[in-house]
Design a protein around this motif. Structure first.
Motif, PDB file in Angstrom:
ATOM      1  N   SER A 111       8.093  -5.137 -28.760  1.00  0.00           N
ATOM      2  CA  SER A 111       8.888  -5.650 -29.238  1.00  0.00           C
ATOM      3  C   SER A 111       9.424  -6.826 -29.323  1.00  0.00           C
ATOM      4  O   SER A 111      10.135  -6.518 -27.648  1.00  0.00           O
ATOM      5  N   PRO A 112       9.215  -7.606 -29.435  1.00  0.00           N
ATOM      6  CA  PRO A 112      10.218  -9.288 -28.177  1.00  0.00           C
ATOM      7  C   PRO A 112      11.158  -8.880 -28.546  1.00  0.00           C
ATOM      8  O   PRO A 112      12.522  -8.661 -27.609  1.00  0.00           O
ATOM      9  N   GLU A 113      11.996  -8.201 -29.936  1.00  0.00           N
ATOM     10  CA  GLU A 113      13.200  -7.532 -30.191  1.00  0.00           C
ATOM     11  C   GLU A 113      14.155  -6.935 -28.590  1.00  0.00           C
ATOM     12  O   GLU A 113      14.937  -6.522 -28.662  1.00  0.00           O
ATOM     13  N   SER A 114      12.573  -6.060 -28.132  1.00  0.00           N
ATOM     14  CA  SER A 114      13.249  -4.924 -27.067  1.00  0.00           C
ATOM     15  C   SER A 114      13.399  -4.913 -26.537  1.00  0.00           C
ATOM     16  O   SER A 114      14.135  -5.169 -25.176  1.00  0.00           O
ATOM     17  N   LEU A 115      12.451  -6.271 -25.465  1.00  0.00           N
ATOM     18  CA  LEU A 115      12.760  -7.602 -24.558  1.00  0.00           C
ATOM     19  C   LEU A 115      13.713  -7.932 -25.008  1.00  0.00           C
ATOM     20  O   LEU A 115      14.326  -8.059 -23.231  1.00  0.00           O
ATOM     21  N   GLU A 116      14.071  -8.727 -26.059  1.00  0.00           N
ATOM     22  CA  GLU A 116      15.219  -9.807 -25.733  1.00  0.00           C
ATOM     23  C   GLU A 116      16.438  -8.870 -25.508  1.00  0.00           C
ATOM     24  O   GLU A 116      17.401  -9.238 -24.975  1.00  0.00           O
ATOM     25  N   ALA A 117      16.699  -7.447 -26.001  1.00  0.00           N
ATOM     26  CA  ALA A 117      17.886  -6.403 -26.298  1.00  0.00           C
ATOM     27  C   ALA A 117      18.321  -6.255 -24.564  1.00  0.00           C
ATOM     28  O   ALA A 117      19.048  -5.850 -24.137  1.00  0.00           O
ATOM     29  N   PHE A 118      16.794  -5.298 -23.889  1.00  0.00           N
ATOM     30  CA  PHE A 118      17.175  -5.129 -23.029  1.00  0.00           C
ATOM     31  C   PHE A 118      17.459  -6.761 -21.490  1.00  0.00           C
ATOM     32  O   PHE A 118      18.899  -6.618 -20.519  1.00  0.00           O
ATOM     33  N   ALA A 119      16.900  -7.503 -21.837  1.00  0.00           N
ATOM     34  CA  ALA A 119      17.363  -8.671 -20.968  1.00  0.00           C
ATOM     35  C   ALA A 119      19.051  -8.753 -21.430  1.00  0.00           C
ATOM     36  O   ALA A 119      19.630  -9.548 -20.098  1.00  0.00           O
ATOM     37  N   GLN A 120      19.067  -8.967 -22.362  1.00  0.00           N
ATOM     38  CA  GLN A 120      20.950  -9.169 -22.883  1.00  0.00           C
ATOM     39  C   GLN A 120      21.927  -7.967 -22.256  1.00  0.00           C
ATOM     40  O   GLN A 120      22.985  -8.952 -21.890  1.00  0.00           O
ATOM     41  N   ALA A 121      20.850  -6.888 -22.281  1.00  0.00           N
ATOM     42  CA  ALA A 121      22.088  -5.966 -22.015  1.00  0.00           C
ATOM     43  C   ALA A 121      22.515  -5.471 -20.195  1.00  0.00           C
ATOM     44  O   ALA A 121      22.831  -5.311 -19.690  1.00  0.00           O
ATOM     45  N   VAL A 122      21.023  -6.476 -19.250  1.00  0.00           N
ATOM     46  CA  VAL A 122      21.423  -6.290 -18.171  1.00  0.00           C
ATOM     47  C   VAL A 122      22.282  -8.044 -17.057  1.00  0.00           C
ATOM     48  O   VAL A 122      23.131  -7.710 -17.212  1.00  0.00           O
ATOM     49  N   ALA A 123      22.198  -8.686 -18.223  1.00  0.00           N
ATOM     50  CA  ALA A 123      22.360  -9.663 -18.488  1.00  0.00           C
ATOM     51  C   ALA A 123      23.995  -9.481 -18.469  1.00  0.00           C
ATOM     52  O   ALA A 123      25.269 -10.621 -17.972  1.00  0.00           O
ATOM     53  N   PRO A 182      25.526   1.385 -18.162  1.00  0.00           N
ATOM     54  CA  PRO A 182      24.316   1.696 -17.829  1.00  0.00           C
ATOM     55  C   PRO A 182      24.225   0.913 -17.102  1.00  0.00           C
ATOM     56  O   PRO A 182      24.293  -0.313 -16.689  1.00  0.00           O
ATOM     57  N   LYS A 183      23.388   1.325 -16.514  1.00  0.00           N
ATOM     58  CA  LYS A 183      22.688   1.080 -14.695  1.00  0.00           C
ATOM     59  C   LYS A 183      21.378   0.875 -14.942  1.00  0.00           C
ATOM     60  O   LYS A 183      21.118   1.399 -14.769  1.00  0.00           O
ATOM     61  N   LEU A 184      20.943  -0.100 -14.338  1.00  0.00           N
ATOM     62  CA  LEU A 184      19.158  -0.166 -14.154  1.00  0.00           C
ATOM     63  C   LEU A 184      18.872   0.910 -13.075  1.00  0.00           C
ATOM     64  O   LEU A 184      19.598   1.188 -11.836  1.00  0.00           O
ATOM     65  N   THR A 185      18.300   1.248 -13.511  1.00  0.00           N
ATOM     66  CA  THR A 185      17.237   2.075 -11.815  1.00  0.00           C
ATOM     67  C   THR A 185      16.411   1.109 -11.478  1.00  0.00           C
ATOM     68  O   THR A 185      16.031  -0.215 -11.869  1.00  0.00           O
ATOM     69  N   GLU A 186      16.060   2.033 -10.858  1.00  0.00           N
ATOM     70  CA  GLU A 186      14.765   0.774 -10.095  1.00  0.00           C
ATOM     71  C   GLU A 186      13.765   0.526  -9.598  1.00  0.00           C
ATOM     72  O   GLU A 186      13.039  -0.326  -9.814  1.00  0.00           O
ATOM     73  N   ARG A 210      13.224  -3.949 -11.147  1.00  0.00           N
ATOM     74  CA  ARG A 210      10.762  -4.080 -10.919  1.00  0.00           C
ATOM     75  C   ARG A 210      10.559  -4.941 -12.189  1.00  0.00           C
ATOM     76  O   ARG A 210      10.384  -5.918 -11.554  1.00  0.00           O
ATOM     77  N   LEU A 211      11.061  -4.059 -12.850  1.00  0.00           N
ATOM     78  CA  LEU A 211      10.757  -5.143 -14.145  1.00  0.00           C
ATOM     79  C   LEU A 211      11.112  -6.139 -15.154  1.00  0.00           C
ATOM     80  O   LEU A 211      10.570  -6.439 -16.000  1.00  0.00           O
ATOM     81  N   LEU A 212      12.974  -6.494 -14.445  1.00  0.00           N
ATOM     82  CA  LEU A 212      13.228  -7.263 -15.253  1.00  0.00           C
ATOM     83  C   LEU A 212      13.117  -8.349 -15.510  1.00  0.00           C
ATOM     84  O   LEU A 212      13.414  -9.290 -16.217  1.00  0.00           O
ATOM     85  N   GLU A 213      12.045  -9.495 -13.482  1.00  0.00           N
ATOM     86  CA  GLU A 213      11.825 -10.383 -13.658  1.00  0.00           C
ATOM     87  C   GLU A 213      10.694 -10.962 -14.462  1.00  0.00           C
ATOM     88  O   GLU A 213       9.787 -11.437 -15.645  1.00  0.00           O
TER      89      GLU A 213
END
Length: 295
Positions: free
Chosen positions: A4-16, A57-61, A65-68
């Motif tokens: 889902s594009p929404e899931s990908l966007e949510a993940f990227a924004q949560a990291v940023a 929330p902290k990124l796992t390994e 690796r999947l963020l990029e």
């Protein structure tokens, strides 16, 4: 498998942004919606992307690796949408460009001439801004495109690409300034005099910009043209685009001979992935990215 594009966007924004709640505010959604979207992405991938045991929330390994890869998918989706817009037509009424004094190119002037000829009824606006202010103008939708000194990273909702031209920066003082009398200037010499530095509305003054130390004394301004005026009045030394000094200082500034200077600066163009670029903006973006013909 489709993600889902929404899931990908949510993940990227949560990291940023560092938290699910901040991502929710940014995307205009509830925190539970963001949490559910990321949980669906983790279920689809079969991996935990965040360690939820800590307060934030902290990124796992695996997440690191999947963020990029996620960013690559979002960028590819943006390119697909821009290509579709170009094919579908439907000229937008207005294009706004936030332009840094870092960027100066005969190619830019040529592009504006082409833009006027290709889209004679288009309303065009040029805004002068620097660094974080350019990013904020584009992110908020106030500017369609932005040209600025290349930054180490951008918010996930922005697309960015490197233009072919680079900018040259030097260190300058007024002709009558004591530093102008020195044939060679060391960083220790600069530390004894006031620094005139860029400080945009969206930036913190304490940002490490790679300039030599100033001994704690500085004046600031939100754009390079104002810094140039301060320097011509003898208020201190400043890092300035060399083209700006050549075009606007009228021989009133002296370039200091400091080890490591002048410096070359890469330039990026940025746009919002959350707002569809119209045909004129798409055309201008592609033309800005073209390499100038070899001489």
């Amino acid at each position: 498998m489709n993600y889902s594009p929404e899931s990908l966007e949510a993940f990227a924004q949560a990291v940023a942004l560092g938290s699910f709640s901040a991502a929710a505010r940014k995307l205009g959604k509830s925190q539970s919606t963001i949490s559910e979207a990321i949980a669906r992405l983790e279920a689809d991938l079969g991996l935990e992307l965040f360690d939820r045991g800590s307060r934030q929330p902290k990124l796992t390994e695996a997440g690191s690796r999947l963020l990029e890869r996620v960013e690559d998918i979002l960028a590819a989706s943006d390119r697909l949408q821009r290509a579709a817009t170009q094919l579908s037509g439907g000229l937008e009424p207005r294009v706004s460009l936030a332009l840094s004094d870092t960027y100066q190119s005969a190619q830019y002037e040529a592009r504006l001439v082409e833009l006027e000829q290709r889209y004679p009824d288009l309303e065009f606006e040029c805004l002068i801004a620097e660094h974080r202010d350019v990013i904020e103008l584009v992110a908020q939708g106030r500017a369609t495109l932005g040209l600025l000194a290349a930054q180490p990273g951008y918010p996930p909702e922005l697309g960015a690409a490197r233009v072919a031209e680079r900018a040259d920066f030097g260190l300058f003082v007024a002709l009558e300034h004591p530093l102008a009398q020195l044939p060679d200037v060391r960083e220790s010499d600069l530390a004894g005099w006031r620094l005139l530095r860029l400080n945009t509305l969206g930036d913190a003054l304490a940002v490490d910009d790679g300039l030599p130390p100033s001994g704690g004394r500085c004046w600031s301004a939100p754009n390079y043209l104002l810094l140039l005026e301060m320097a011509t009045h003898g208020f201190g030394w400043a890092e300035l685009p060399r083209w700006l000094v050549s075009g606007y200082a009228n021989g009133r500034l002296h370039e200091l001979q400091v080890p490591g200077w002048p410096r070359s600066q890469a330039v990026d163009v940025v746009w919002s992935r959350q707002r569809r670029l119209g045909p004129a903006a798409n055309w201008l973006l592609e033309r800005l990215l073209e390499r100038p013909p070899a001489r």
